[in-house]
Design a protein around this motif. Sequence first.
Motif, mmCIF file in Angstrom:
data_model
loop_
_atom_site.group_PDB
_atom_site.id
_atom_site.type_symbol
_atom_site.label_atom_id
_atom_site.label_comp_id
_atom_site.label_asym_id
_atom_site.label_seq_id
_atom_site.Cartn_x
_atom_site.Cartn_y
_atom_site.Cartn_z
ATOM 1 N N VAL A 20 38.810 41.335 22.292
ATOM 2 C CA VAL A 20 37.957 41.975 21.299
ATOM 3 C C VAL A 20 38.480 43.393 21.081
ATOM 4 C CG1 VAL A 20 35.618 42.743 20.731
ATOM 5 C CG2 VAL A 20 35.946 40.646 22.065
ATOM 6 N N TYR A 21 38.697 43.737 19.826
ATOM 7 C CA TYR A 21 39.167 45.072 19.450
ATOM 8 C C TYR A 21 38.093 45.719 18.590
ATOM 9 C CZ TYR A 21 43.402 42.636 20.794
ATOM 10 O OH TYR A 21 44.325 41.886 21.481
ATOM 11 N N LEU A 22 37.489 46.780 19.115
ATOM 12 C CA LEU A 22 36.438 47.495 18.389
ATOM 13 C C LEU A 22 37.007 48.728 17.720
ATOM 14 C CD1 LEU A 22 33.570 47.361 21.039
ATOM 15 C CD2 LEU A 22 33.678 46.102 18.875
ATOM 16 N N ASP A 23 36.541 49.003 16.514
ATOM 17 C CA ASP A 23 36.930 50.231 15.833
ATOM 18 C C ASP A 23 36.303 51.437 16.530
ATOM 19 O OD1 ASP A 23 38.346 51.437 13.565
ATOM 20 O OD2 ASP A 23 36.327 52.044 12.917
ATOM 21 N N ASP A 24 35.126 51.240 17.142
ATOM 22 C CA ASP A 24 34.427 52.331 17.824
ATOM 23 C C ASP A 24 33.694 51.762 19.039
ATOM 24 O OD1 ASP A 24 32.752 54.485 18.587
ATOM 25 O OD2 ASP A 24 32.637 55.170 16.498
ATOM 26 N N ILE A 25 33.915 52.337 20.216
ATOM 27 C CA ILE A 25 33.316 51.829 21.447
ATOM 28 C C ILE A 25 31.787 51.897 21.415
ATOM 29 C CG2 ILE A 25 33.350 53.975 22.783
ATOM 30 C CD1 ILE A 25 34.247 50.434 24.063
ATOM 31 N N LYS A 26 31.217 52.742 20.581
ATOM 32 C CA LYS A 26 29.749 52.825 20.493
ATOM 33 C C LYS A 26 29.151 51.505 19.973
ATOM 34 C CE LYS A 26 29.277 54.458 15.857
ATOM 35 N NZ LYS A 26 28.996 55.266 14.839
ATOM 36 N N ASP A 27 29.972 50.644 19.376
ATOM 37 C CA ASP A 27 29.507 49.357 18.862
ATOM 38 C C ASP A 27 29.495 48.251 19.918
ATOM 39 O OD1 ASP A 27 29.042 50.296 16.284
ATOM 40 O OD2 ASP A 27 31.119 49.902 15.661
ATOM 41 N N TYR A 28 29.880 48.580 21.152
ATOM 42 C CA TYR A 28 30.011 47.588 22.220
ATOM 43 C C TYR A 28 28.710 46.817 22.449
ATOM 44 C CZ TYR A 28 31.173 45.651 26.817
ATOM 45 O OH TYR A 28 31.415 44.797 27.861
ATOM 46 N N VAL A 85 36.988 34.235 29.754
ATOM 47 C CA VAL A 85 37.270 35.608 30.174
ATOM 48 C C VAL A 85 37.454 36.427 28.906
ATOM 49 C CG1 VAL A 85 38.304 34.985 32.387
ATOM 50 C CG2 VAL A 85 39.764 35.218 30.391
ATOM 51 N N ARG A 86 37.203 37.733 29.013
ATOM 52 C CA ARG A 86 37.272 38.562 27.817
ATOM 53 C C ARG A 86 37.766 39.946 28.165
ATOM 54 N NH1 ARG A 86 31.838 40.242 24.749
ATOM 55 N NH2 ARG A 86 32.091 42.196 25.842
ATOM 56 N N THR A 87 38.564 40.496 27.267
ATOM 57 C CA THR A 87 38.972 41.888 27.329
ATOM 58 C C THR A 87 38.459 42.550 26.069
ATOM 59 O OG1 THR A 87 40.976 41.336 28.561
ATOM 60 C CG2 THR A 87 40.951 43.458 27.408
ATOM 61 N N THR A 88 37.806 43.706 26.224
ATOM 62 C CA THR A 88 37.309 44.448 25.071
ATOM 63 C C THR A 88 37.871 45.858 25.131
ATOM 64 O OG1 THR A 88 35.253 43.187 25.104
ATOM 65 C CG2 THR A 88 35.252 45.234 23.835
ATOM 66 N N VAL A 89 38.489 46.268 24.050
ATOM 67 C CA VAL A 89 39.017 47.628 23.966
ATOM 68 C C VAL A 89 38.605 48.256 22.640
ATOM 69 C CG1 VAL A 89 41.027 47.173 25.436
ATOM 70 C CG2 VAL A 89 41.221 46.871 22.986
ATOM 71 N N ALA A 90 38.483 49.570 22.665
ATOM 72 C CA ALA A 90 38.278 50.310 21.417
ATOM 73 C C ALA A 90 39.638 50.864 21.036
ATOM 74 C CB ALA A 90 37.276 51.437 21.620
ATOM 75 N N VAL A 91 40.063 50.576 19.834
ATOM 76 C CA VAL A 91 41.370 51.031 19.353
ATOM 77 C C VAL A 91 41.221 52.434 18.768
ATOM 78 C CG1 VAL A 91 42.186 48.701 18.930
ATOM 79 C CG2 VAL A 91 41.027 49.922 17.102
ATOM 80 N N ALA A 92 42.342 53.075 18.532
ATOM 81 C CA ALA A 92 42.297 54.393 17.884
ATOM 82 C C ALA A 92 41.576 54.250 16.549
ATOM 83 C CB ALA A 92 43.713 54.915 17.669
ATOM 84 N N VAL A 115 35.491 45.147 13.853
ATOM 85 C CA VAL A 115 35.870 44.371 15.031
ATOM 86 C C VAL A 115 36.925 43.343 14.635
ATOM 87 C CG1 VAL A 115 34.003 42.690 14.716
ATOM 88 C CG2 VAL A 115 34.977 43.016 16.994
ATOM 89 N N GLU A 116 37.811 43.055 15.568
ATOM 90 C CA GLU A 116 38.783 41.972 15.405
ATOM 91 C C GLU A 116 38.823 41.220 16.727
ATOM 92 O OE1 GLU A 116 43.538 41.457 14.674
ATOM 93 O OE2 GLU A 116 42.442 42.728 13.262
ATOM 94 N N MET A 117 38.969 39.909 16.645
ATOM 95 C CA MET A 117 39.051 39.086 17.855
ATOM 96 C C MET A 117 40.146 38.045 17.704
ATOM 97 S SD MET A 117 35.104 38.212 18.798
ATOM 98 C CE MET A 117 33.819 39.413 18.449
ATOM 99 N N ASP A 118 40.796 37.755 18.823
ATOM 100 C CA ASP A 118 41.716 36.625 18.902
ATOM 101 C C ASP A 118 41.337 35.812 20.144
ATOM 102 O OD1 ASP A 118 43.148 37.619 21.255
ATOM 103 O OD2 ASP A 118 44.254 38.942 19.920
ATOM 104 N N CYS A 119 41.862 34.611 20.266
ATOM 105 C CA CYS A 119 41.507 33.797 21.428
ATOM 106 C C CYS A 119 42.575 32.757 21.743
ATOM 107 C CB CYS A 119 40.152 33.123 21.237
ATOM 108 S SG CYS A 119 40.093 31.833 19.988
ATOM 109 N N ILE A 120 42.452 32.225 22.946
ATOM 110 C CA ILE A 120 43.291 31.124 23.422
ATOM 111 C C ILE A 120 42.345 30.041 23.914
ATOM 112 C CG2 ILE A 120 45.012 30.387 25.122
ATOM 113 C CD1 ILE A 120 45.888 33.367 25.266
ATOM 114 N N ALA A 121 42.605 28.790 23.516
ATOM 115 C CA ALA A 121 41.759 27.672 23.905
ATOM 116 C C ALA A 121 42.632 26.465 24.224
ATOM 117 C CB ALA A 121 40.789 27.330 22.782
ATOM 118 N N TYR A 122 42.010 25.450 24.788
ATOM 119 C CA TYR A 122 42.701 24.177 24.962
ATOM 120 C C TYR A 122 42.136 23.171 23.970
ATOM 121 C CZ TYR A 122 38.624 22.829 27.825
ATOM 122 O OH TYR A 122 37.365 22.561 28.276
ATOM 123 N N VAL A 123 42.904 22.140 23.722
ATOM 124 C CA VAL A 123 42.506 21.132 22.744
ATOM 125 C C VAL A 123 41.923 19.940 23.469
ATOM 126 C CG1 VAL A 123 43.323 19.628 20.890
ATOM 127 C CG2 VAL A 123 44.304 21.885 21.193
#
Length: 156
Positions: free
Chosen positions: A106-114, A131-138, A148-156
């Motif tokens: 998870v990529y947040l534009d602003d950490i206050k939105d967490y 599992v999840r990683t959340t960071v606030a980008v510049a 916000v932007e999100m990507d993921c990995i899953a199994y089929v």
Amino acid sequence: MITERRNALKKLFASVAGTIGLGLFAKAETTSGKTNEKEVFNVVTDDQDVPLFSGATKFNGMIFIAGKGAHFAGDIKSHTDHVLKELEKELQAAGSSMEKVLKVNVYLDDIKDYKDMNEVYKGRFGKNPPVRTTVAVAKGGVPGDSLVEMDCIAYV
């Protein structure tokens, strides 16, 4: 008489074992000769039709979904809801689901939105969340107008 029965049983056993062995060998042969090729979905191209990236890539039972954003005016909750729905569409198109997601970034534009992002996020991946990683980008680091932007990995 007993010797004849034993010989007949030995021949029967050898025949069955041989058939099973050949079947396993044939299966191994077709599996080992198979090439694992990646399958791509929603290829994005530049203005000259040169491929830049895929929206999703499927390989060897795994699906990798590229970052999804929300490019419209709105708050973090509406953006998070939109992004999660887009991830779900991509997963379903590749034969997977939200319950099969292993990892989310998870990529947040602003950490206050967490906190508000978490309100919308919770429960969307079933009772066994990934599992999840959340960071606030510049500031301005999330492409477009997305909060916000999100990507993921899953199994089929």
